[in-house]
Structure formats: structure tokens, C-alpha cells
Motif scaffolding. Sequence first.
Motif, PDB file in Angstrom:
ATOM      1  N   HIS A  42       0.886  -1.164   0.000  1.00 49.32           N
ATOM      2  CA  HIS A  42       0.000   0.000   0.000  1.00 49.32           C
ATOM      3  C   HIS A  42       0.920   1.209   0.000  1.00 49.32           C
ATOM      4  CE1 HIS A  42      -3.717   2.316   1.141  1.00 49.32           C
ATOM      5  NE2 HIS A  42      -2.761   3.191   1.420  1.00 49.32           N
ATOM      6  N   VAL A  44       1.603   5.162   0.233  1.00 48.92           N
ATOM      7  CA  VAL A  44       1.070   6.439   0.694  1.00 48.92           C
ATOM      8  C   VAL A  44       1.831   7.551  -0.012  1.00 48.92           C
ATOM      9  CG1 VAL A  44       0.638   7.947   2.665  1.00 48.92           C
ATOM     10  CG2 VAL A  44       0.502   5.461   2.949  1.00 48.92           C
ATOM     11  N   GLU A  54      -3.606  12.729  -6.358  1.00 55.17           N
ATOM     12  CA  GLU A  54      -4.851  12.000  -6.631  1.00 55.17           C
ATOM     13  C   GLU A  54      -4.814  11.360  -8.012  1.00 55.17           C
ATOM     14  OE1 GLU A  54      -8.104  14.388  -3.870  1.00 55.17           O
ATOM     15  OE2 GLU A  54      -7.784  15.025  -5.939  1.00 55.17           O
ATOM     16  N   MET A  57      -2.640   8.295  -7.566  1.00 56.08           N
ATOM     17  CA  MET A  57      -3.393   7.326  -6.776  1.00 56.08           C
ATOM     18  C   MET A  57      -4.439   6.627  -7.647  1.00 56.08           C
ATOM     19  SD  MET A  57      -5.611   7.912  -3.258  1.00 56.08           S
ATOM     20  CE  MET A  57      -6.903   8.872  -4.083  1.00 56.08           C
ATOM     21  N   GLN A  66      -2.959  -0.809  -4.344  1.00 54.83           N
ATOM     22  CA  GLN A  66      -3.459   0.006  -3.248  1.00 54.83           C
ATOM     23  C   GLN A  66      -2.638   1.279  -3.068  1.00 54.83           C
ATOM     24  OE1 GLN A  66      -4.162  -2.251   0.455  1.00 54.83           O
ATOM     25  NE2 GLN A  66      -3.627  -4.076  -0.714  1.00 54.83           N
ATOM     26  N   SER A  68      -2.987   5.563  -1.153  1.00 49.67           N
ATOM     27  CA  SER A  68      -3.711   6.679  -0.555  1.00 49.67           C
ATOM     28  C   SER A  68      -2.788   7.887  -0.652  1.00 49.67           C
ATOM     29  CB  SER A  68      -4.091   6.386   0.898  1.00 49.67           C
ATOM     30  OG  SER A  68      -2.946   6.033   1.661  1.00 49.67           O
ATOM     31  N   CYS A  69      -3.280   9.071  -0.298  1.00 51.28           N
ATOM     32  CA  CYS A  69      -2.437  10.253  -0.441  1.00 51.28           C
ATOM     33  C   CYS A  69      -2.753  11.296   0.616  1.00 51.28           C
ATOM     34  CB  CYS A  69      -2.563  10.853  -1.845  1.00 51.28           C
ATOM     35  SG  CYS A  69      -4.194  11.485  -2.263  1.00 51.28           S
ATOM     36  N   HIS A  70      -1.756  12.139   0.879  1.00 52.59           N
ATOM     37  CA  HIS A  70      -1.882  13.236   1.829  1.00 52.59           C
ATOM     38  C   HIS A  70      -1.139  14.436   1.268  1.00 52.59           C
ATOM     39  CE1 HIS A  70      -3.359  10.850   5.361  1.00 52.59           C
ATOM     40  NE2 HIS A  70      -2.762   9.880   4.687  1.00 52.59           N
ATOM     41  N   ARG A  91      -3.085   3.328   8.699  1.00 55.33           N
ATOM     42  CA  ARG A  91      -2.452   2.110   8.207  1.00 55.33           C
ATOM     43  C   ARG A  91      -1.994   1.166   9.315  1.00 55.33           C
ATOM     44  NH1 ARG A  91      -4.231   0.434   4.395  1.00 55.33           N
ATOM     45  NH2 ARG A  91      -2.423  -0.956   4.206  1.00 55.33           N
TER      46      ARG A  91
END
Length: 298
Positions: A42, A44, A54, A57, A66, A68-70, A91
Amino acid sequence: MSTHYRSIFRPDLFAGQTFVVTGGGSGIGRCTAHELASLGAHTVLIGRKLEKLERVMAEILDDGSQASCHSLDIRDETNVRDTVAAVLEARGAVAGLVNNAGGQYPAPLEAINQKGFETVVRTNLVGGFLMARELFTQHFKKAGGAVVNIVADMWKGMPGMGHSGAARAGMINFTKTAAVEWAQNGVRVNAVAPGWIASSGLETYPEMVRAMIPKLAQGVPLKRLGSEAEVSATICFLLSPAASFITGETLSVDGGAPLMPHHWPMPDHDRSRSYAGFHRDTLPTELAALAKPEQGQD
């Protein structure tokens, strides 16, 4: 174009693990995020521009992996602390950090003011330190982990980008120090120093600098530029169990450019071909061609 990342590593190498990749919205960071995800991780994604994160992602999710992002400015200590805490809450555990975020602009030293110098150092050195320190204090100190810091070919200085060269040299020293201090916690810290890589980062420079890109290969014994996938594969190796006895080191991915001799003839040749495993490589054809990908690869 292949529909899957063509990694040289086994598909389940990082199954069930989480890796944080800063600067994951483009270039080497994007490529590395894709390869890690293709190996079961996964991923990040961390970066300043949420739209870019995005988009990457969505690519990874579309490939069946898999991510996700920040959105985060890694130079902001409070935000780094909060973001790392949020990642761990979501996570549960993080296996490794790829400190890839960076940035600079071409200028001779005499034209760089204090603000410009400090901004580049904060991005390429301080931000990487903050990310590594926060993951260490919040998680790696107890759980162990691996850190890979992305630096640059600055072994002969970095004329035209002295601010970046100073920061990258500092990051290499930080890598060695952290490798020693954090070894007792089961944390390995290494660095990767890319040379001239056919990457989207080259497209961000002014036209005068971009005009020099086709000539760069002449200063490389392998007579080509590197590919993003060649850097990503090195990063994945350092994160893998195969590198479990490697720490405090910097691996160069530069085609031997720092070794280019002045006294030894280096004729042009076409014997070196790049590994082009990234299935979503979106570089312009003329830039990608400078890496001389193997026949049948794309």
C-alpha cells in the motif's frame, strides 16, 4: 504499452506492507510508488499538490493495487508530525519511507539570494530530515523500518545548482548518521543518487537548460540517460530483505558519469540499453529516447 509494471522483483515482495513516498505525484516518485504498489504494498503518496497525488493514486487503483495520499509541505514541522500520525492511524504500521521530494532551480551562486538558498535547503534536506525523524520517533523506534533518501550526483560539486548540491551532500551525511544512531532500533537508512535521468523533472527547467539535455549523454560512459524505472528498482532493492545488511550507503544510478575521463577516449556507442519497466511512462518521445530503452520495451 504493457498494462502492468514490469518489475524485476517477485510480485508479492512487499505484500501487506505500507510505504510512504514523498514527491509521489510525478517523476521518480510516481514511478517508485507504482512499482511498490505492483509488488503488493500500500503506497502512501505525499506531496504539496493534491491534484497530482490523486491522479497517481487513481492510476495505481486502476491497476488493481493500493494507494492513498496526503497533501503536505514537508518543510512544515507541525504538519509533518500530524500527517505521519494520520498515516499511522490509518495504516497501523509503515515498513519504509522513500524521501524523494525535492526541488531546485538553475542559478550560479552569485545570483542566489538567502531566501532562495534556504528554500532549496529546507526542501531537499530539512524536509527529508523531518519526515525521517517523525516516522522514527512515532513508529520505527519500536517497529524498525527502512529509509531511502534520494539525493543527486554532486560528487564534483554542483555548478549551476550550488544550493541543491549543498543540501544533497548534507542529506548523505544525515544518512550515515541516522544509519548509526538508529541501527539499534532495527532501522536501515540508505540513499540513492540518480545522475541524468529521463524524467519529468527535466521538463521543469527553463528552455535554455532543456536545450542542453540531448548533449548530457555525451558526458556519460554508457552514452545515454537513465530511466525512472532504473532508479525505482534500486530504491526497491534497498527497501527489500535482500539489502538487510546494507545501511549508511549511497548507491549511484548515474551510468558512471562522475568517472568520465579526460585522458581516455570515450567514443559514442549504442551498447547500453535502459530498463524501461514503468508501464505508465508518459515522457515525451524525444526525452524517453535519450534513455535508449531496450527493443520491445515501453
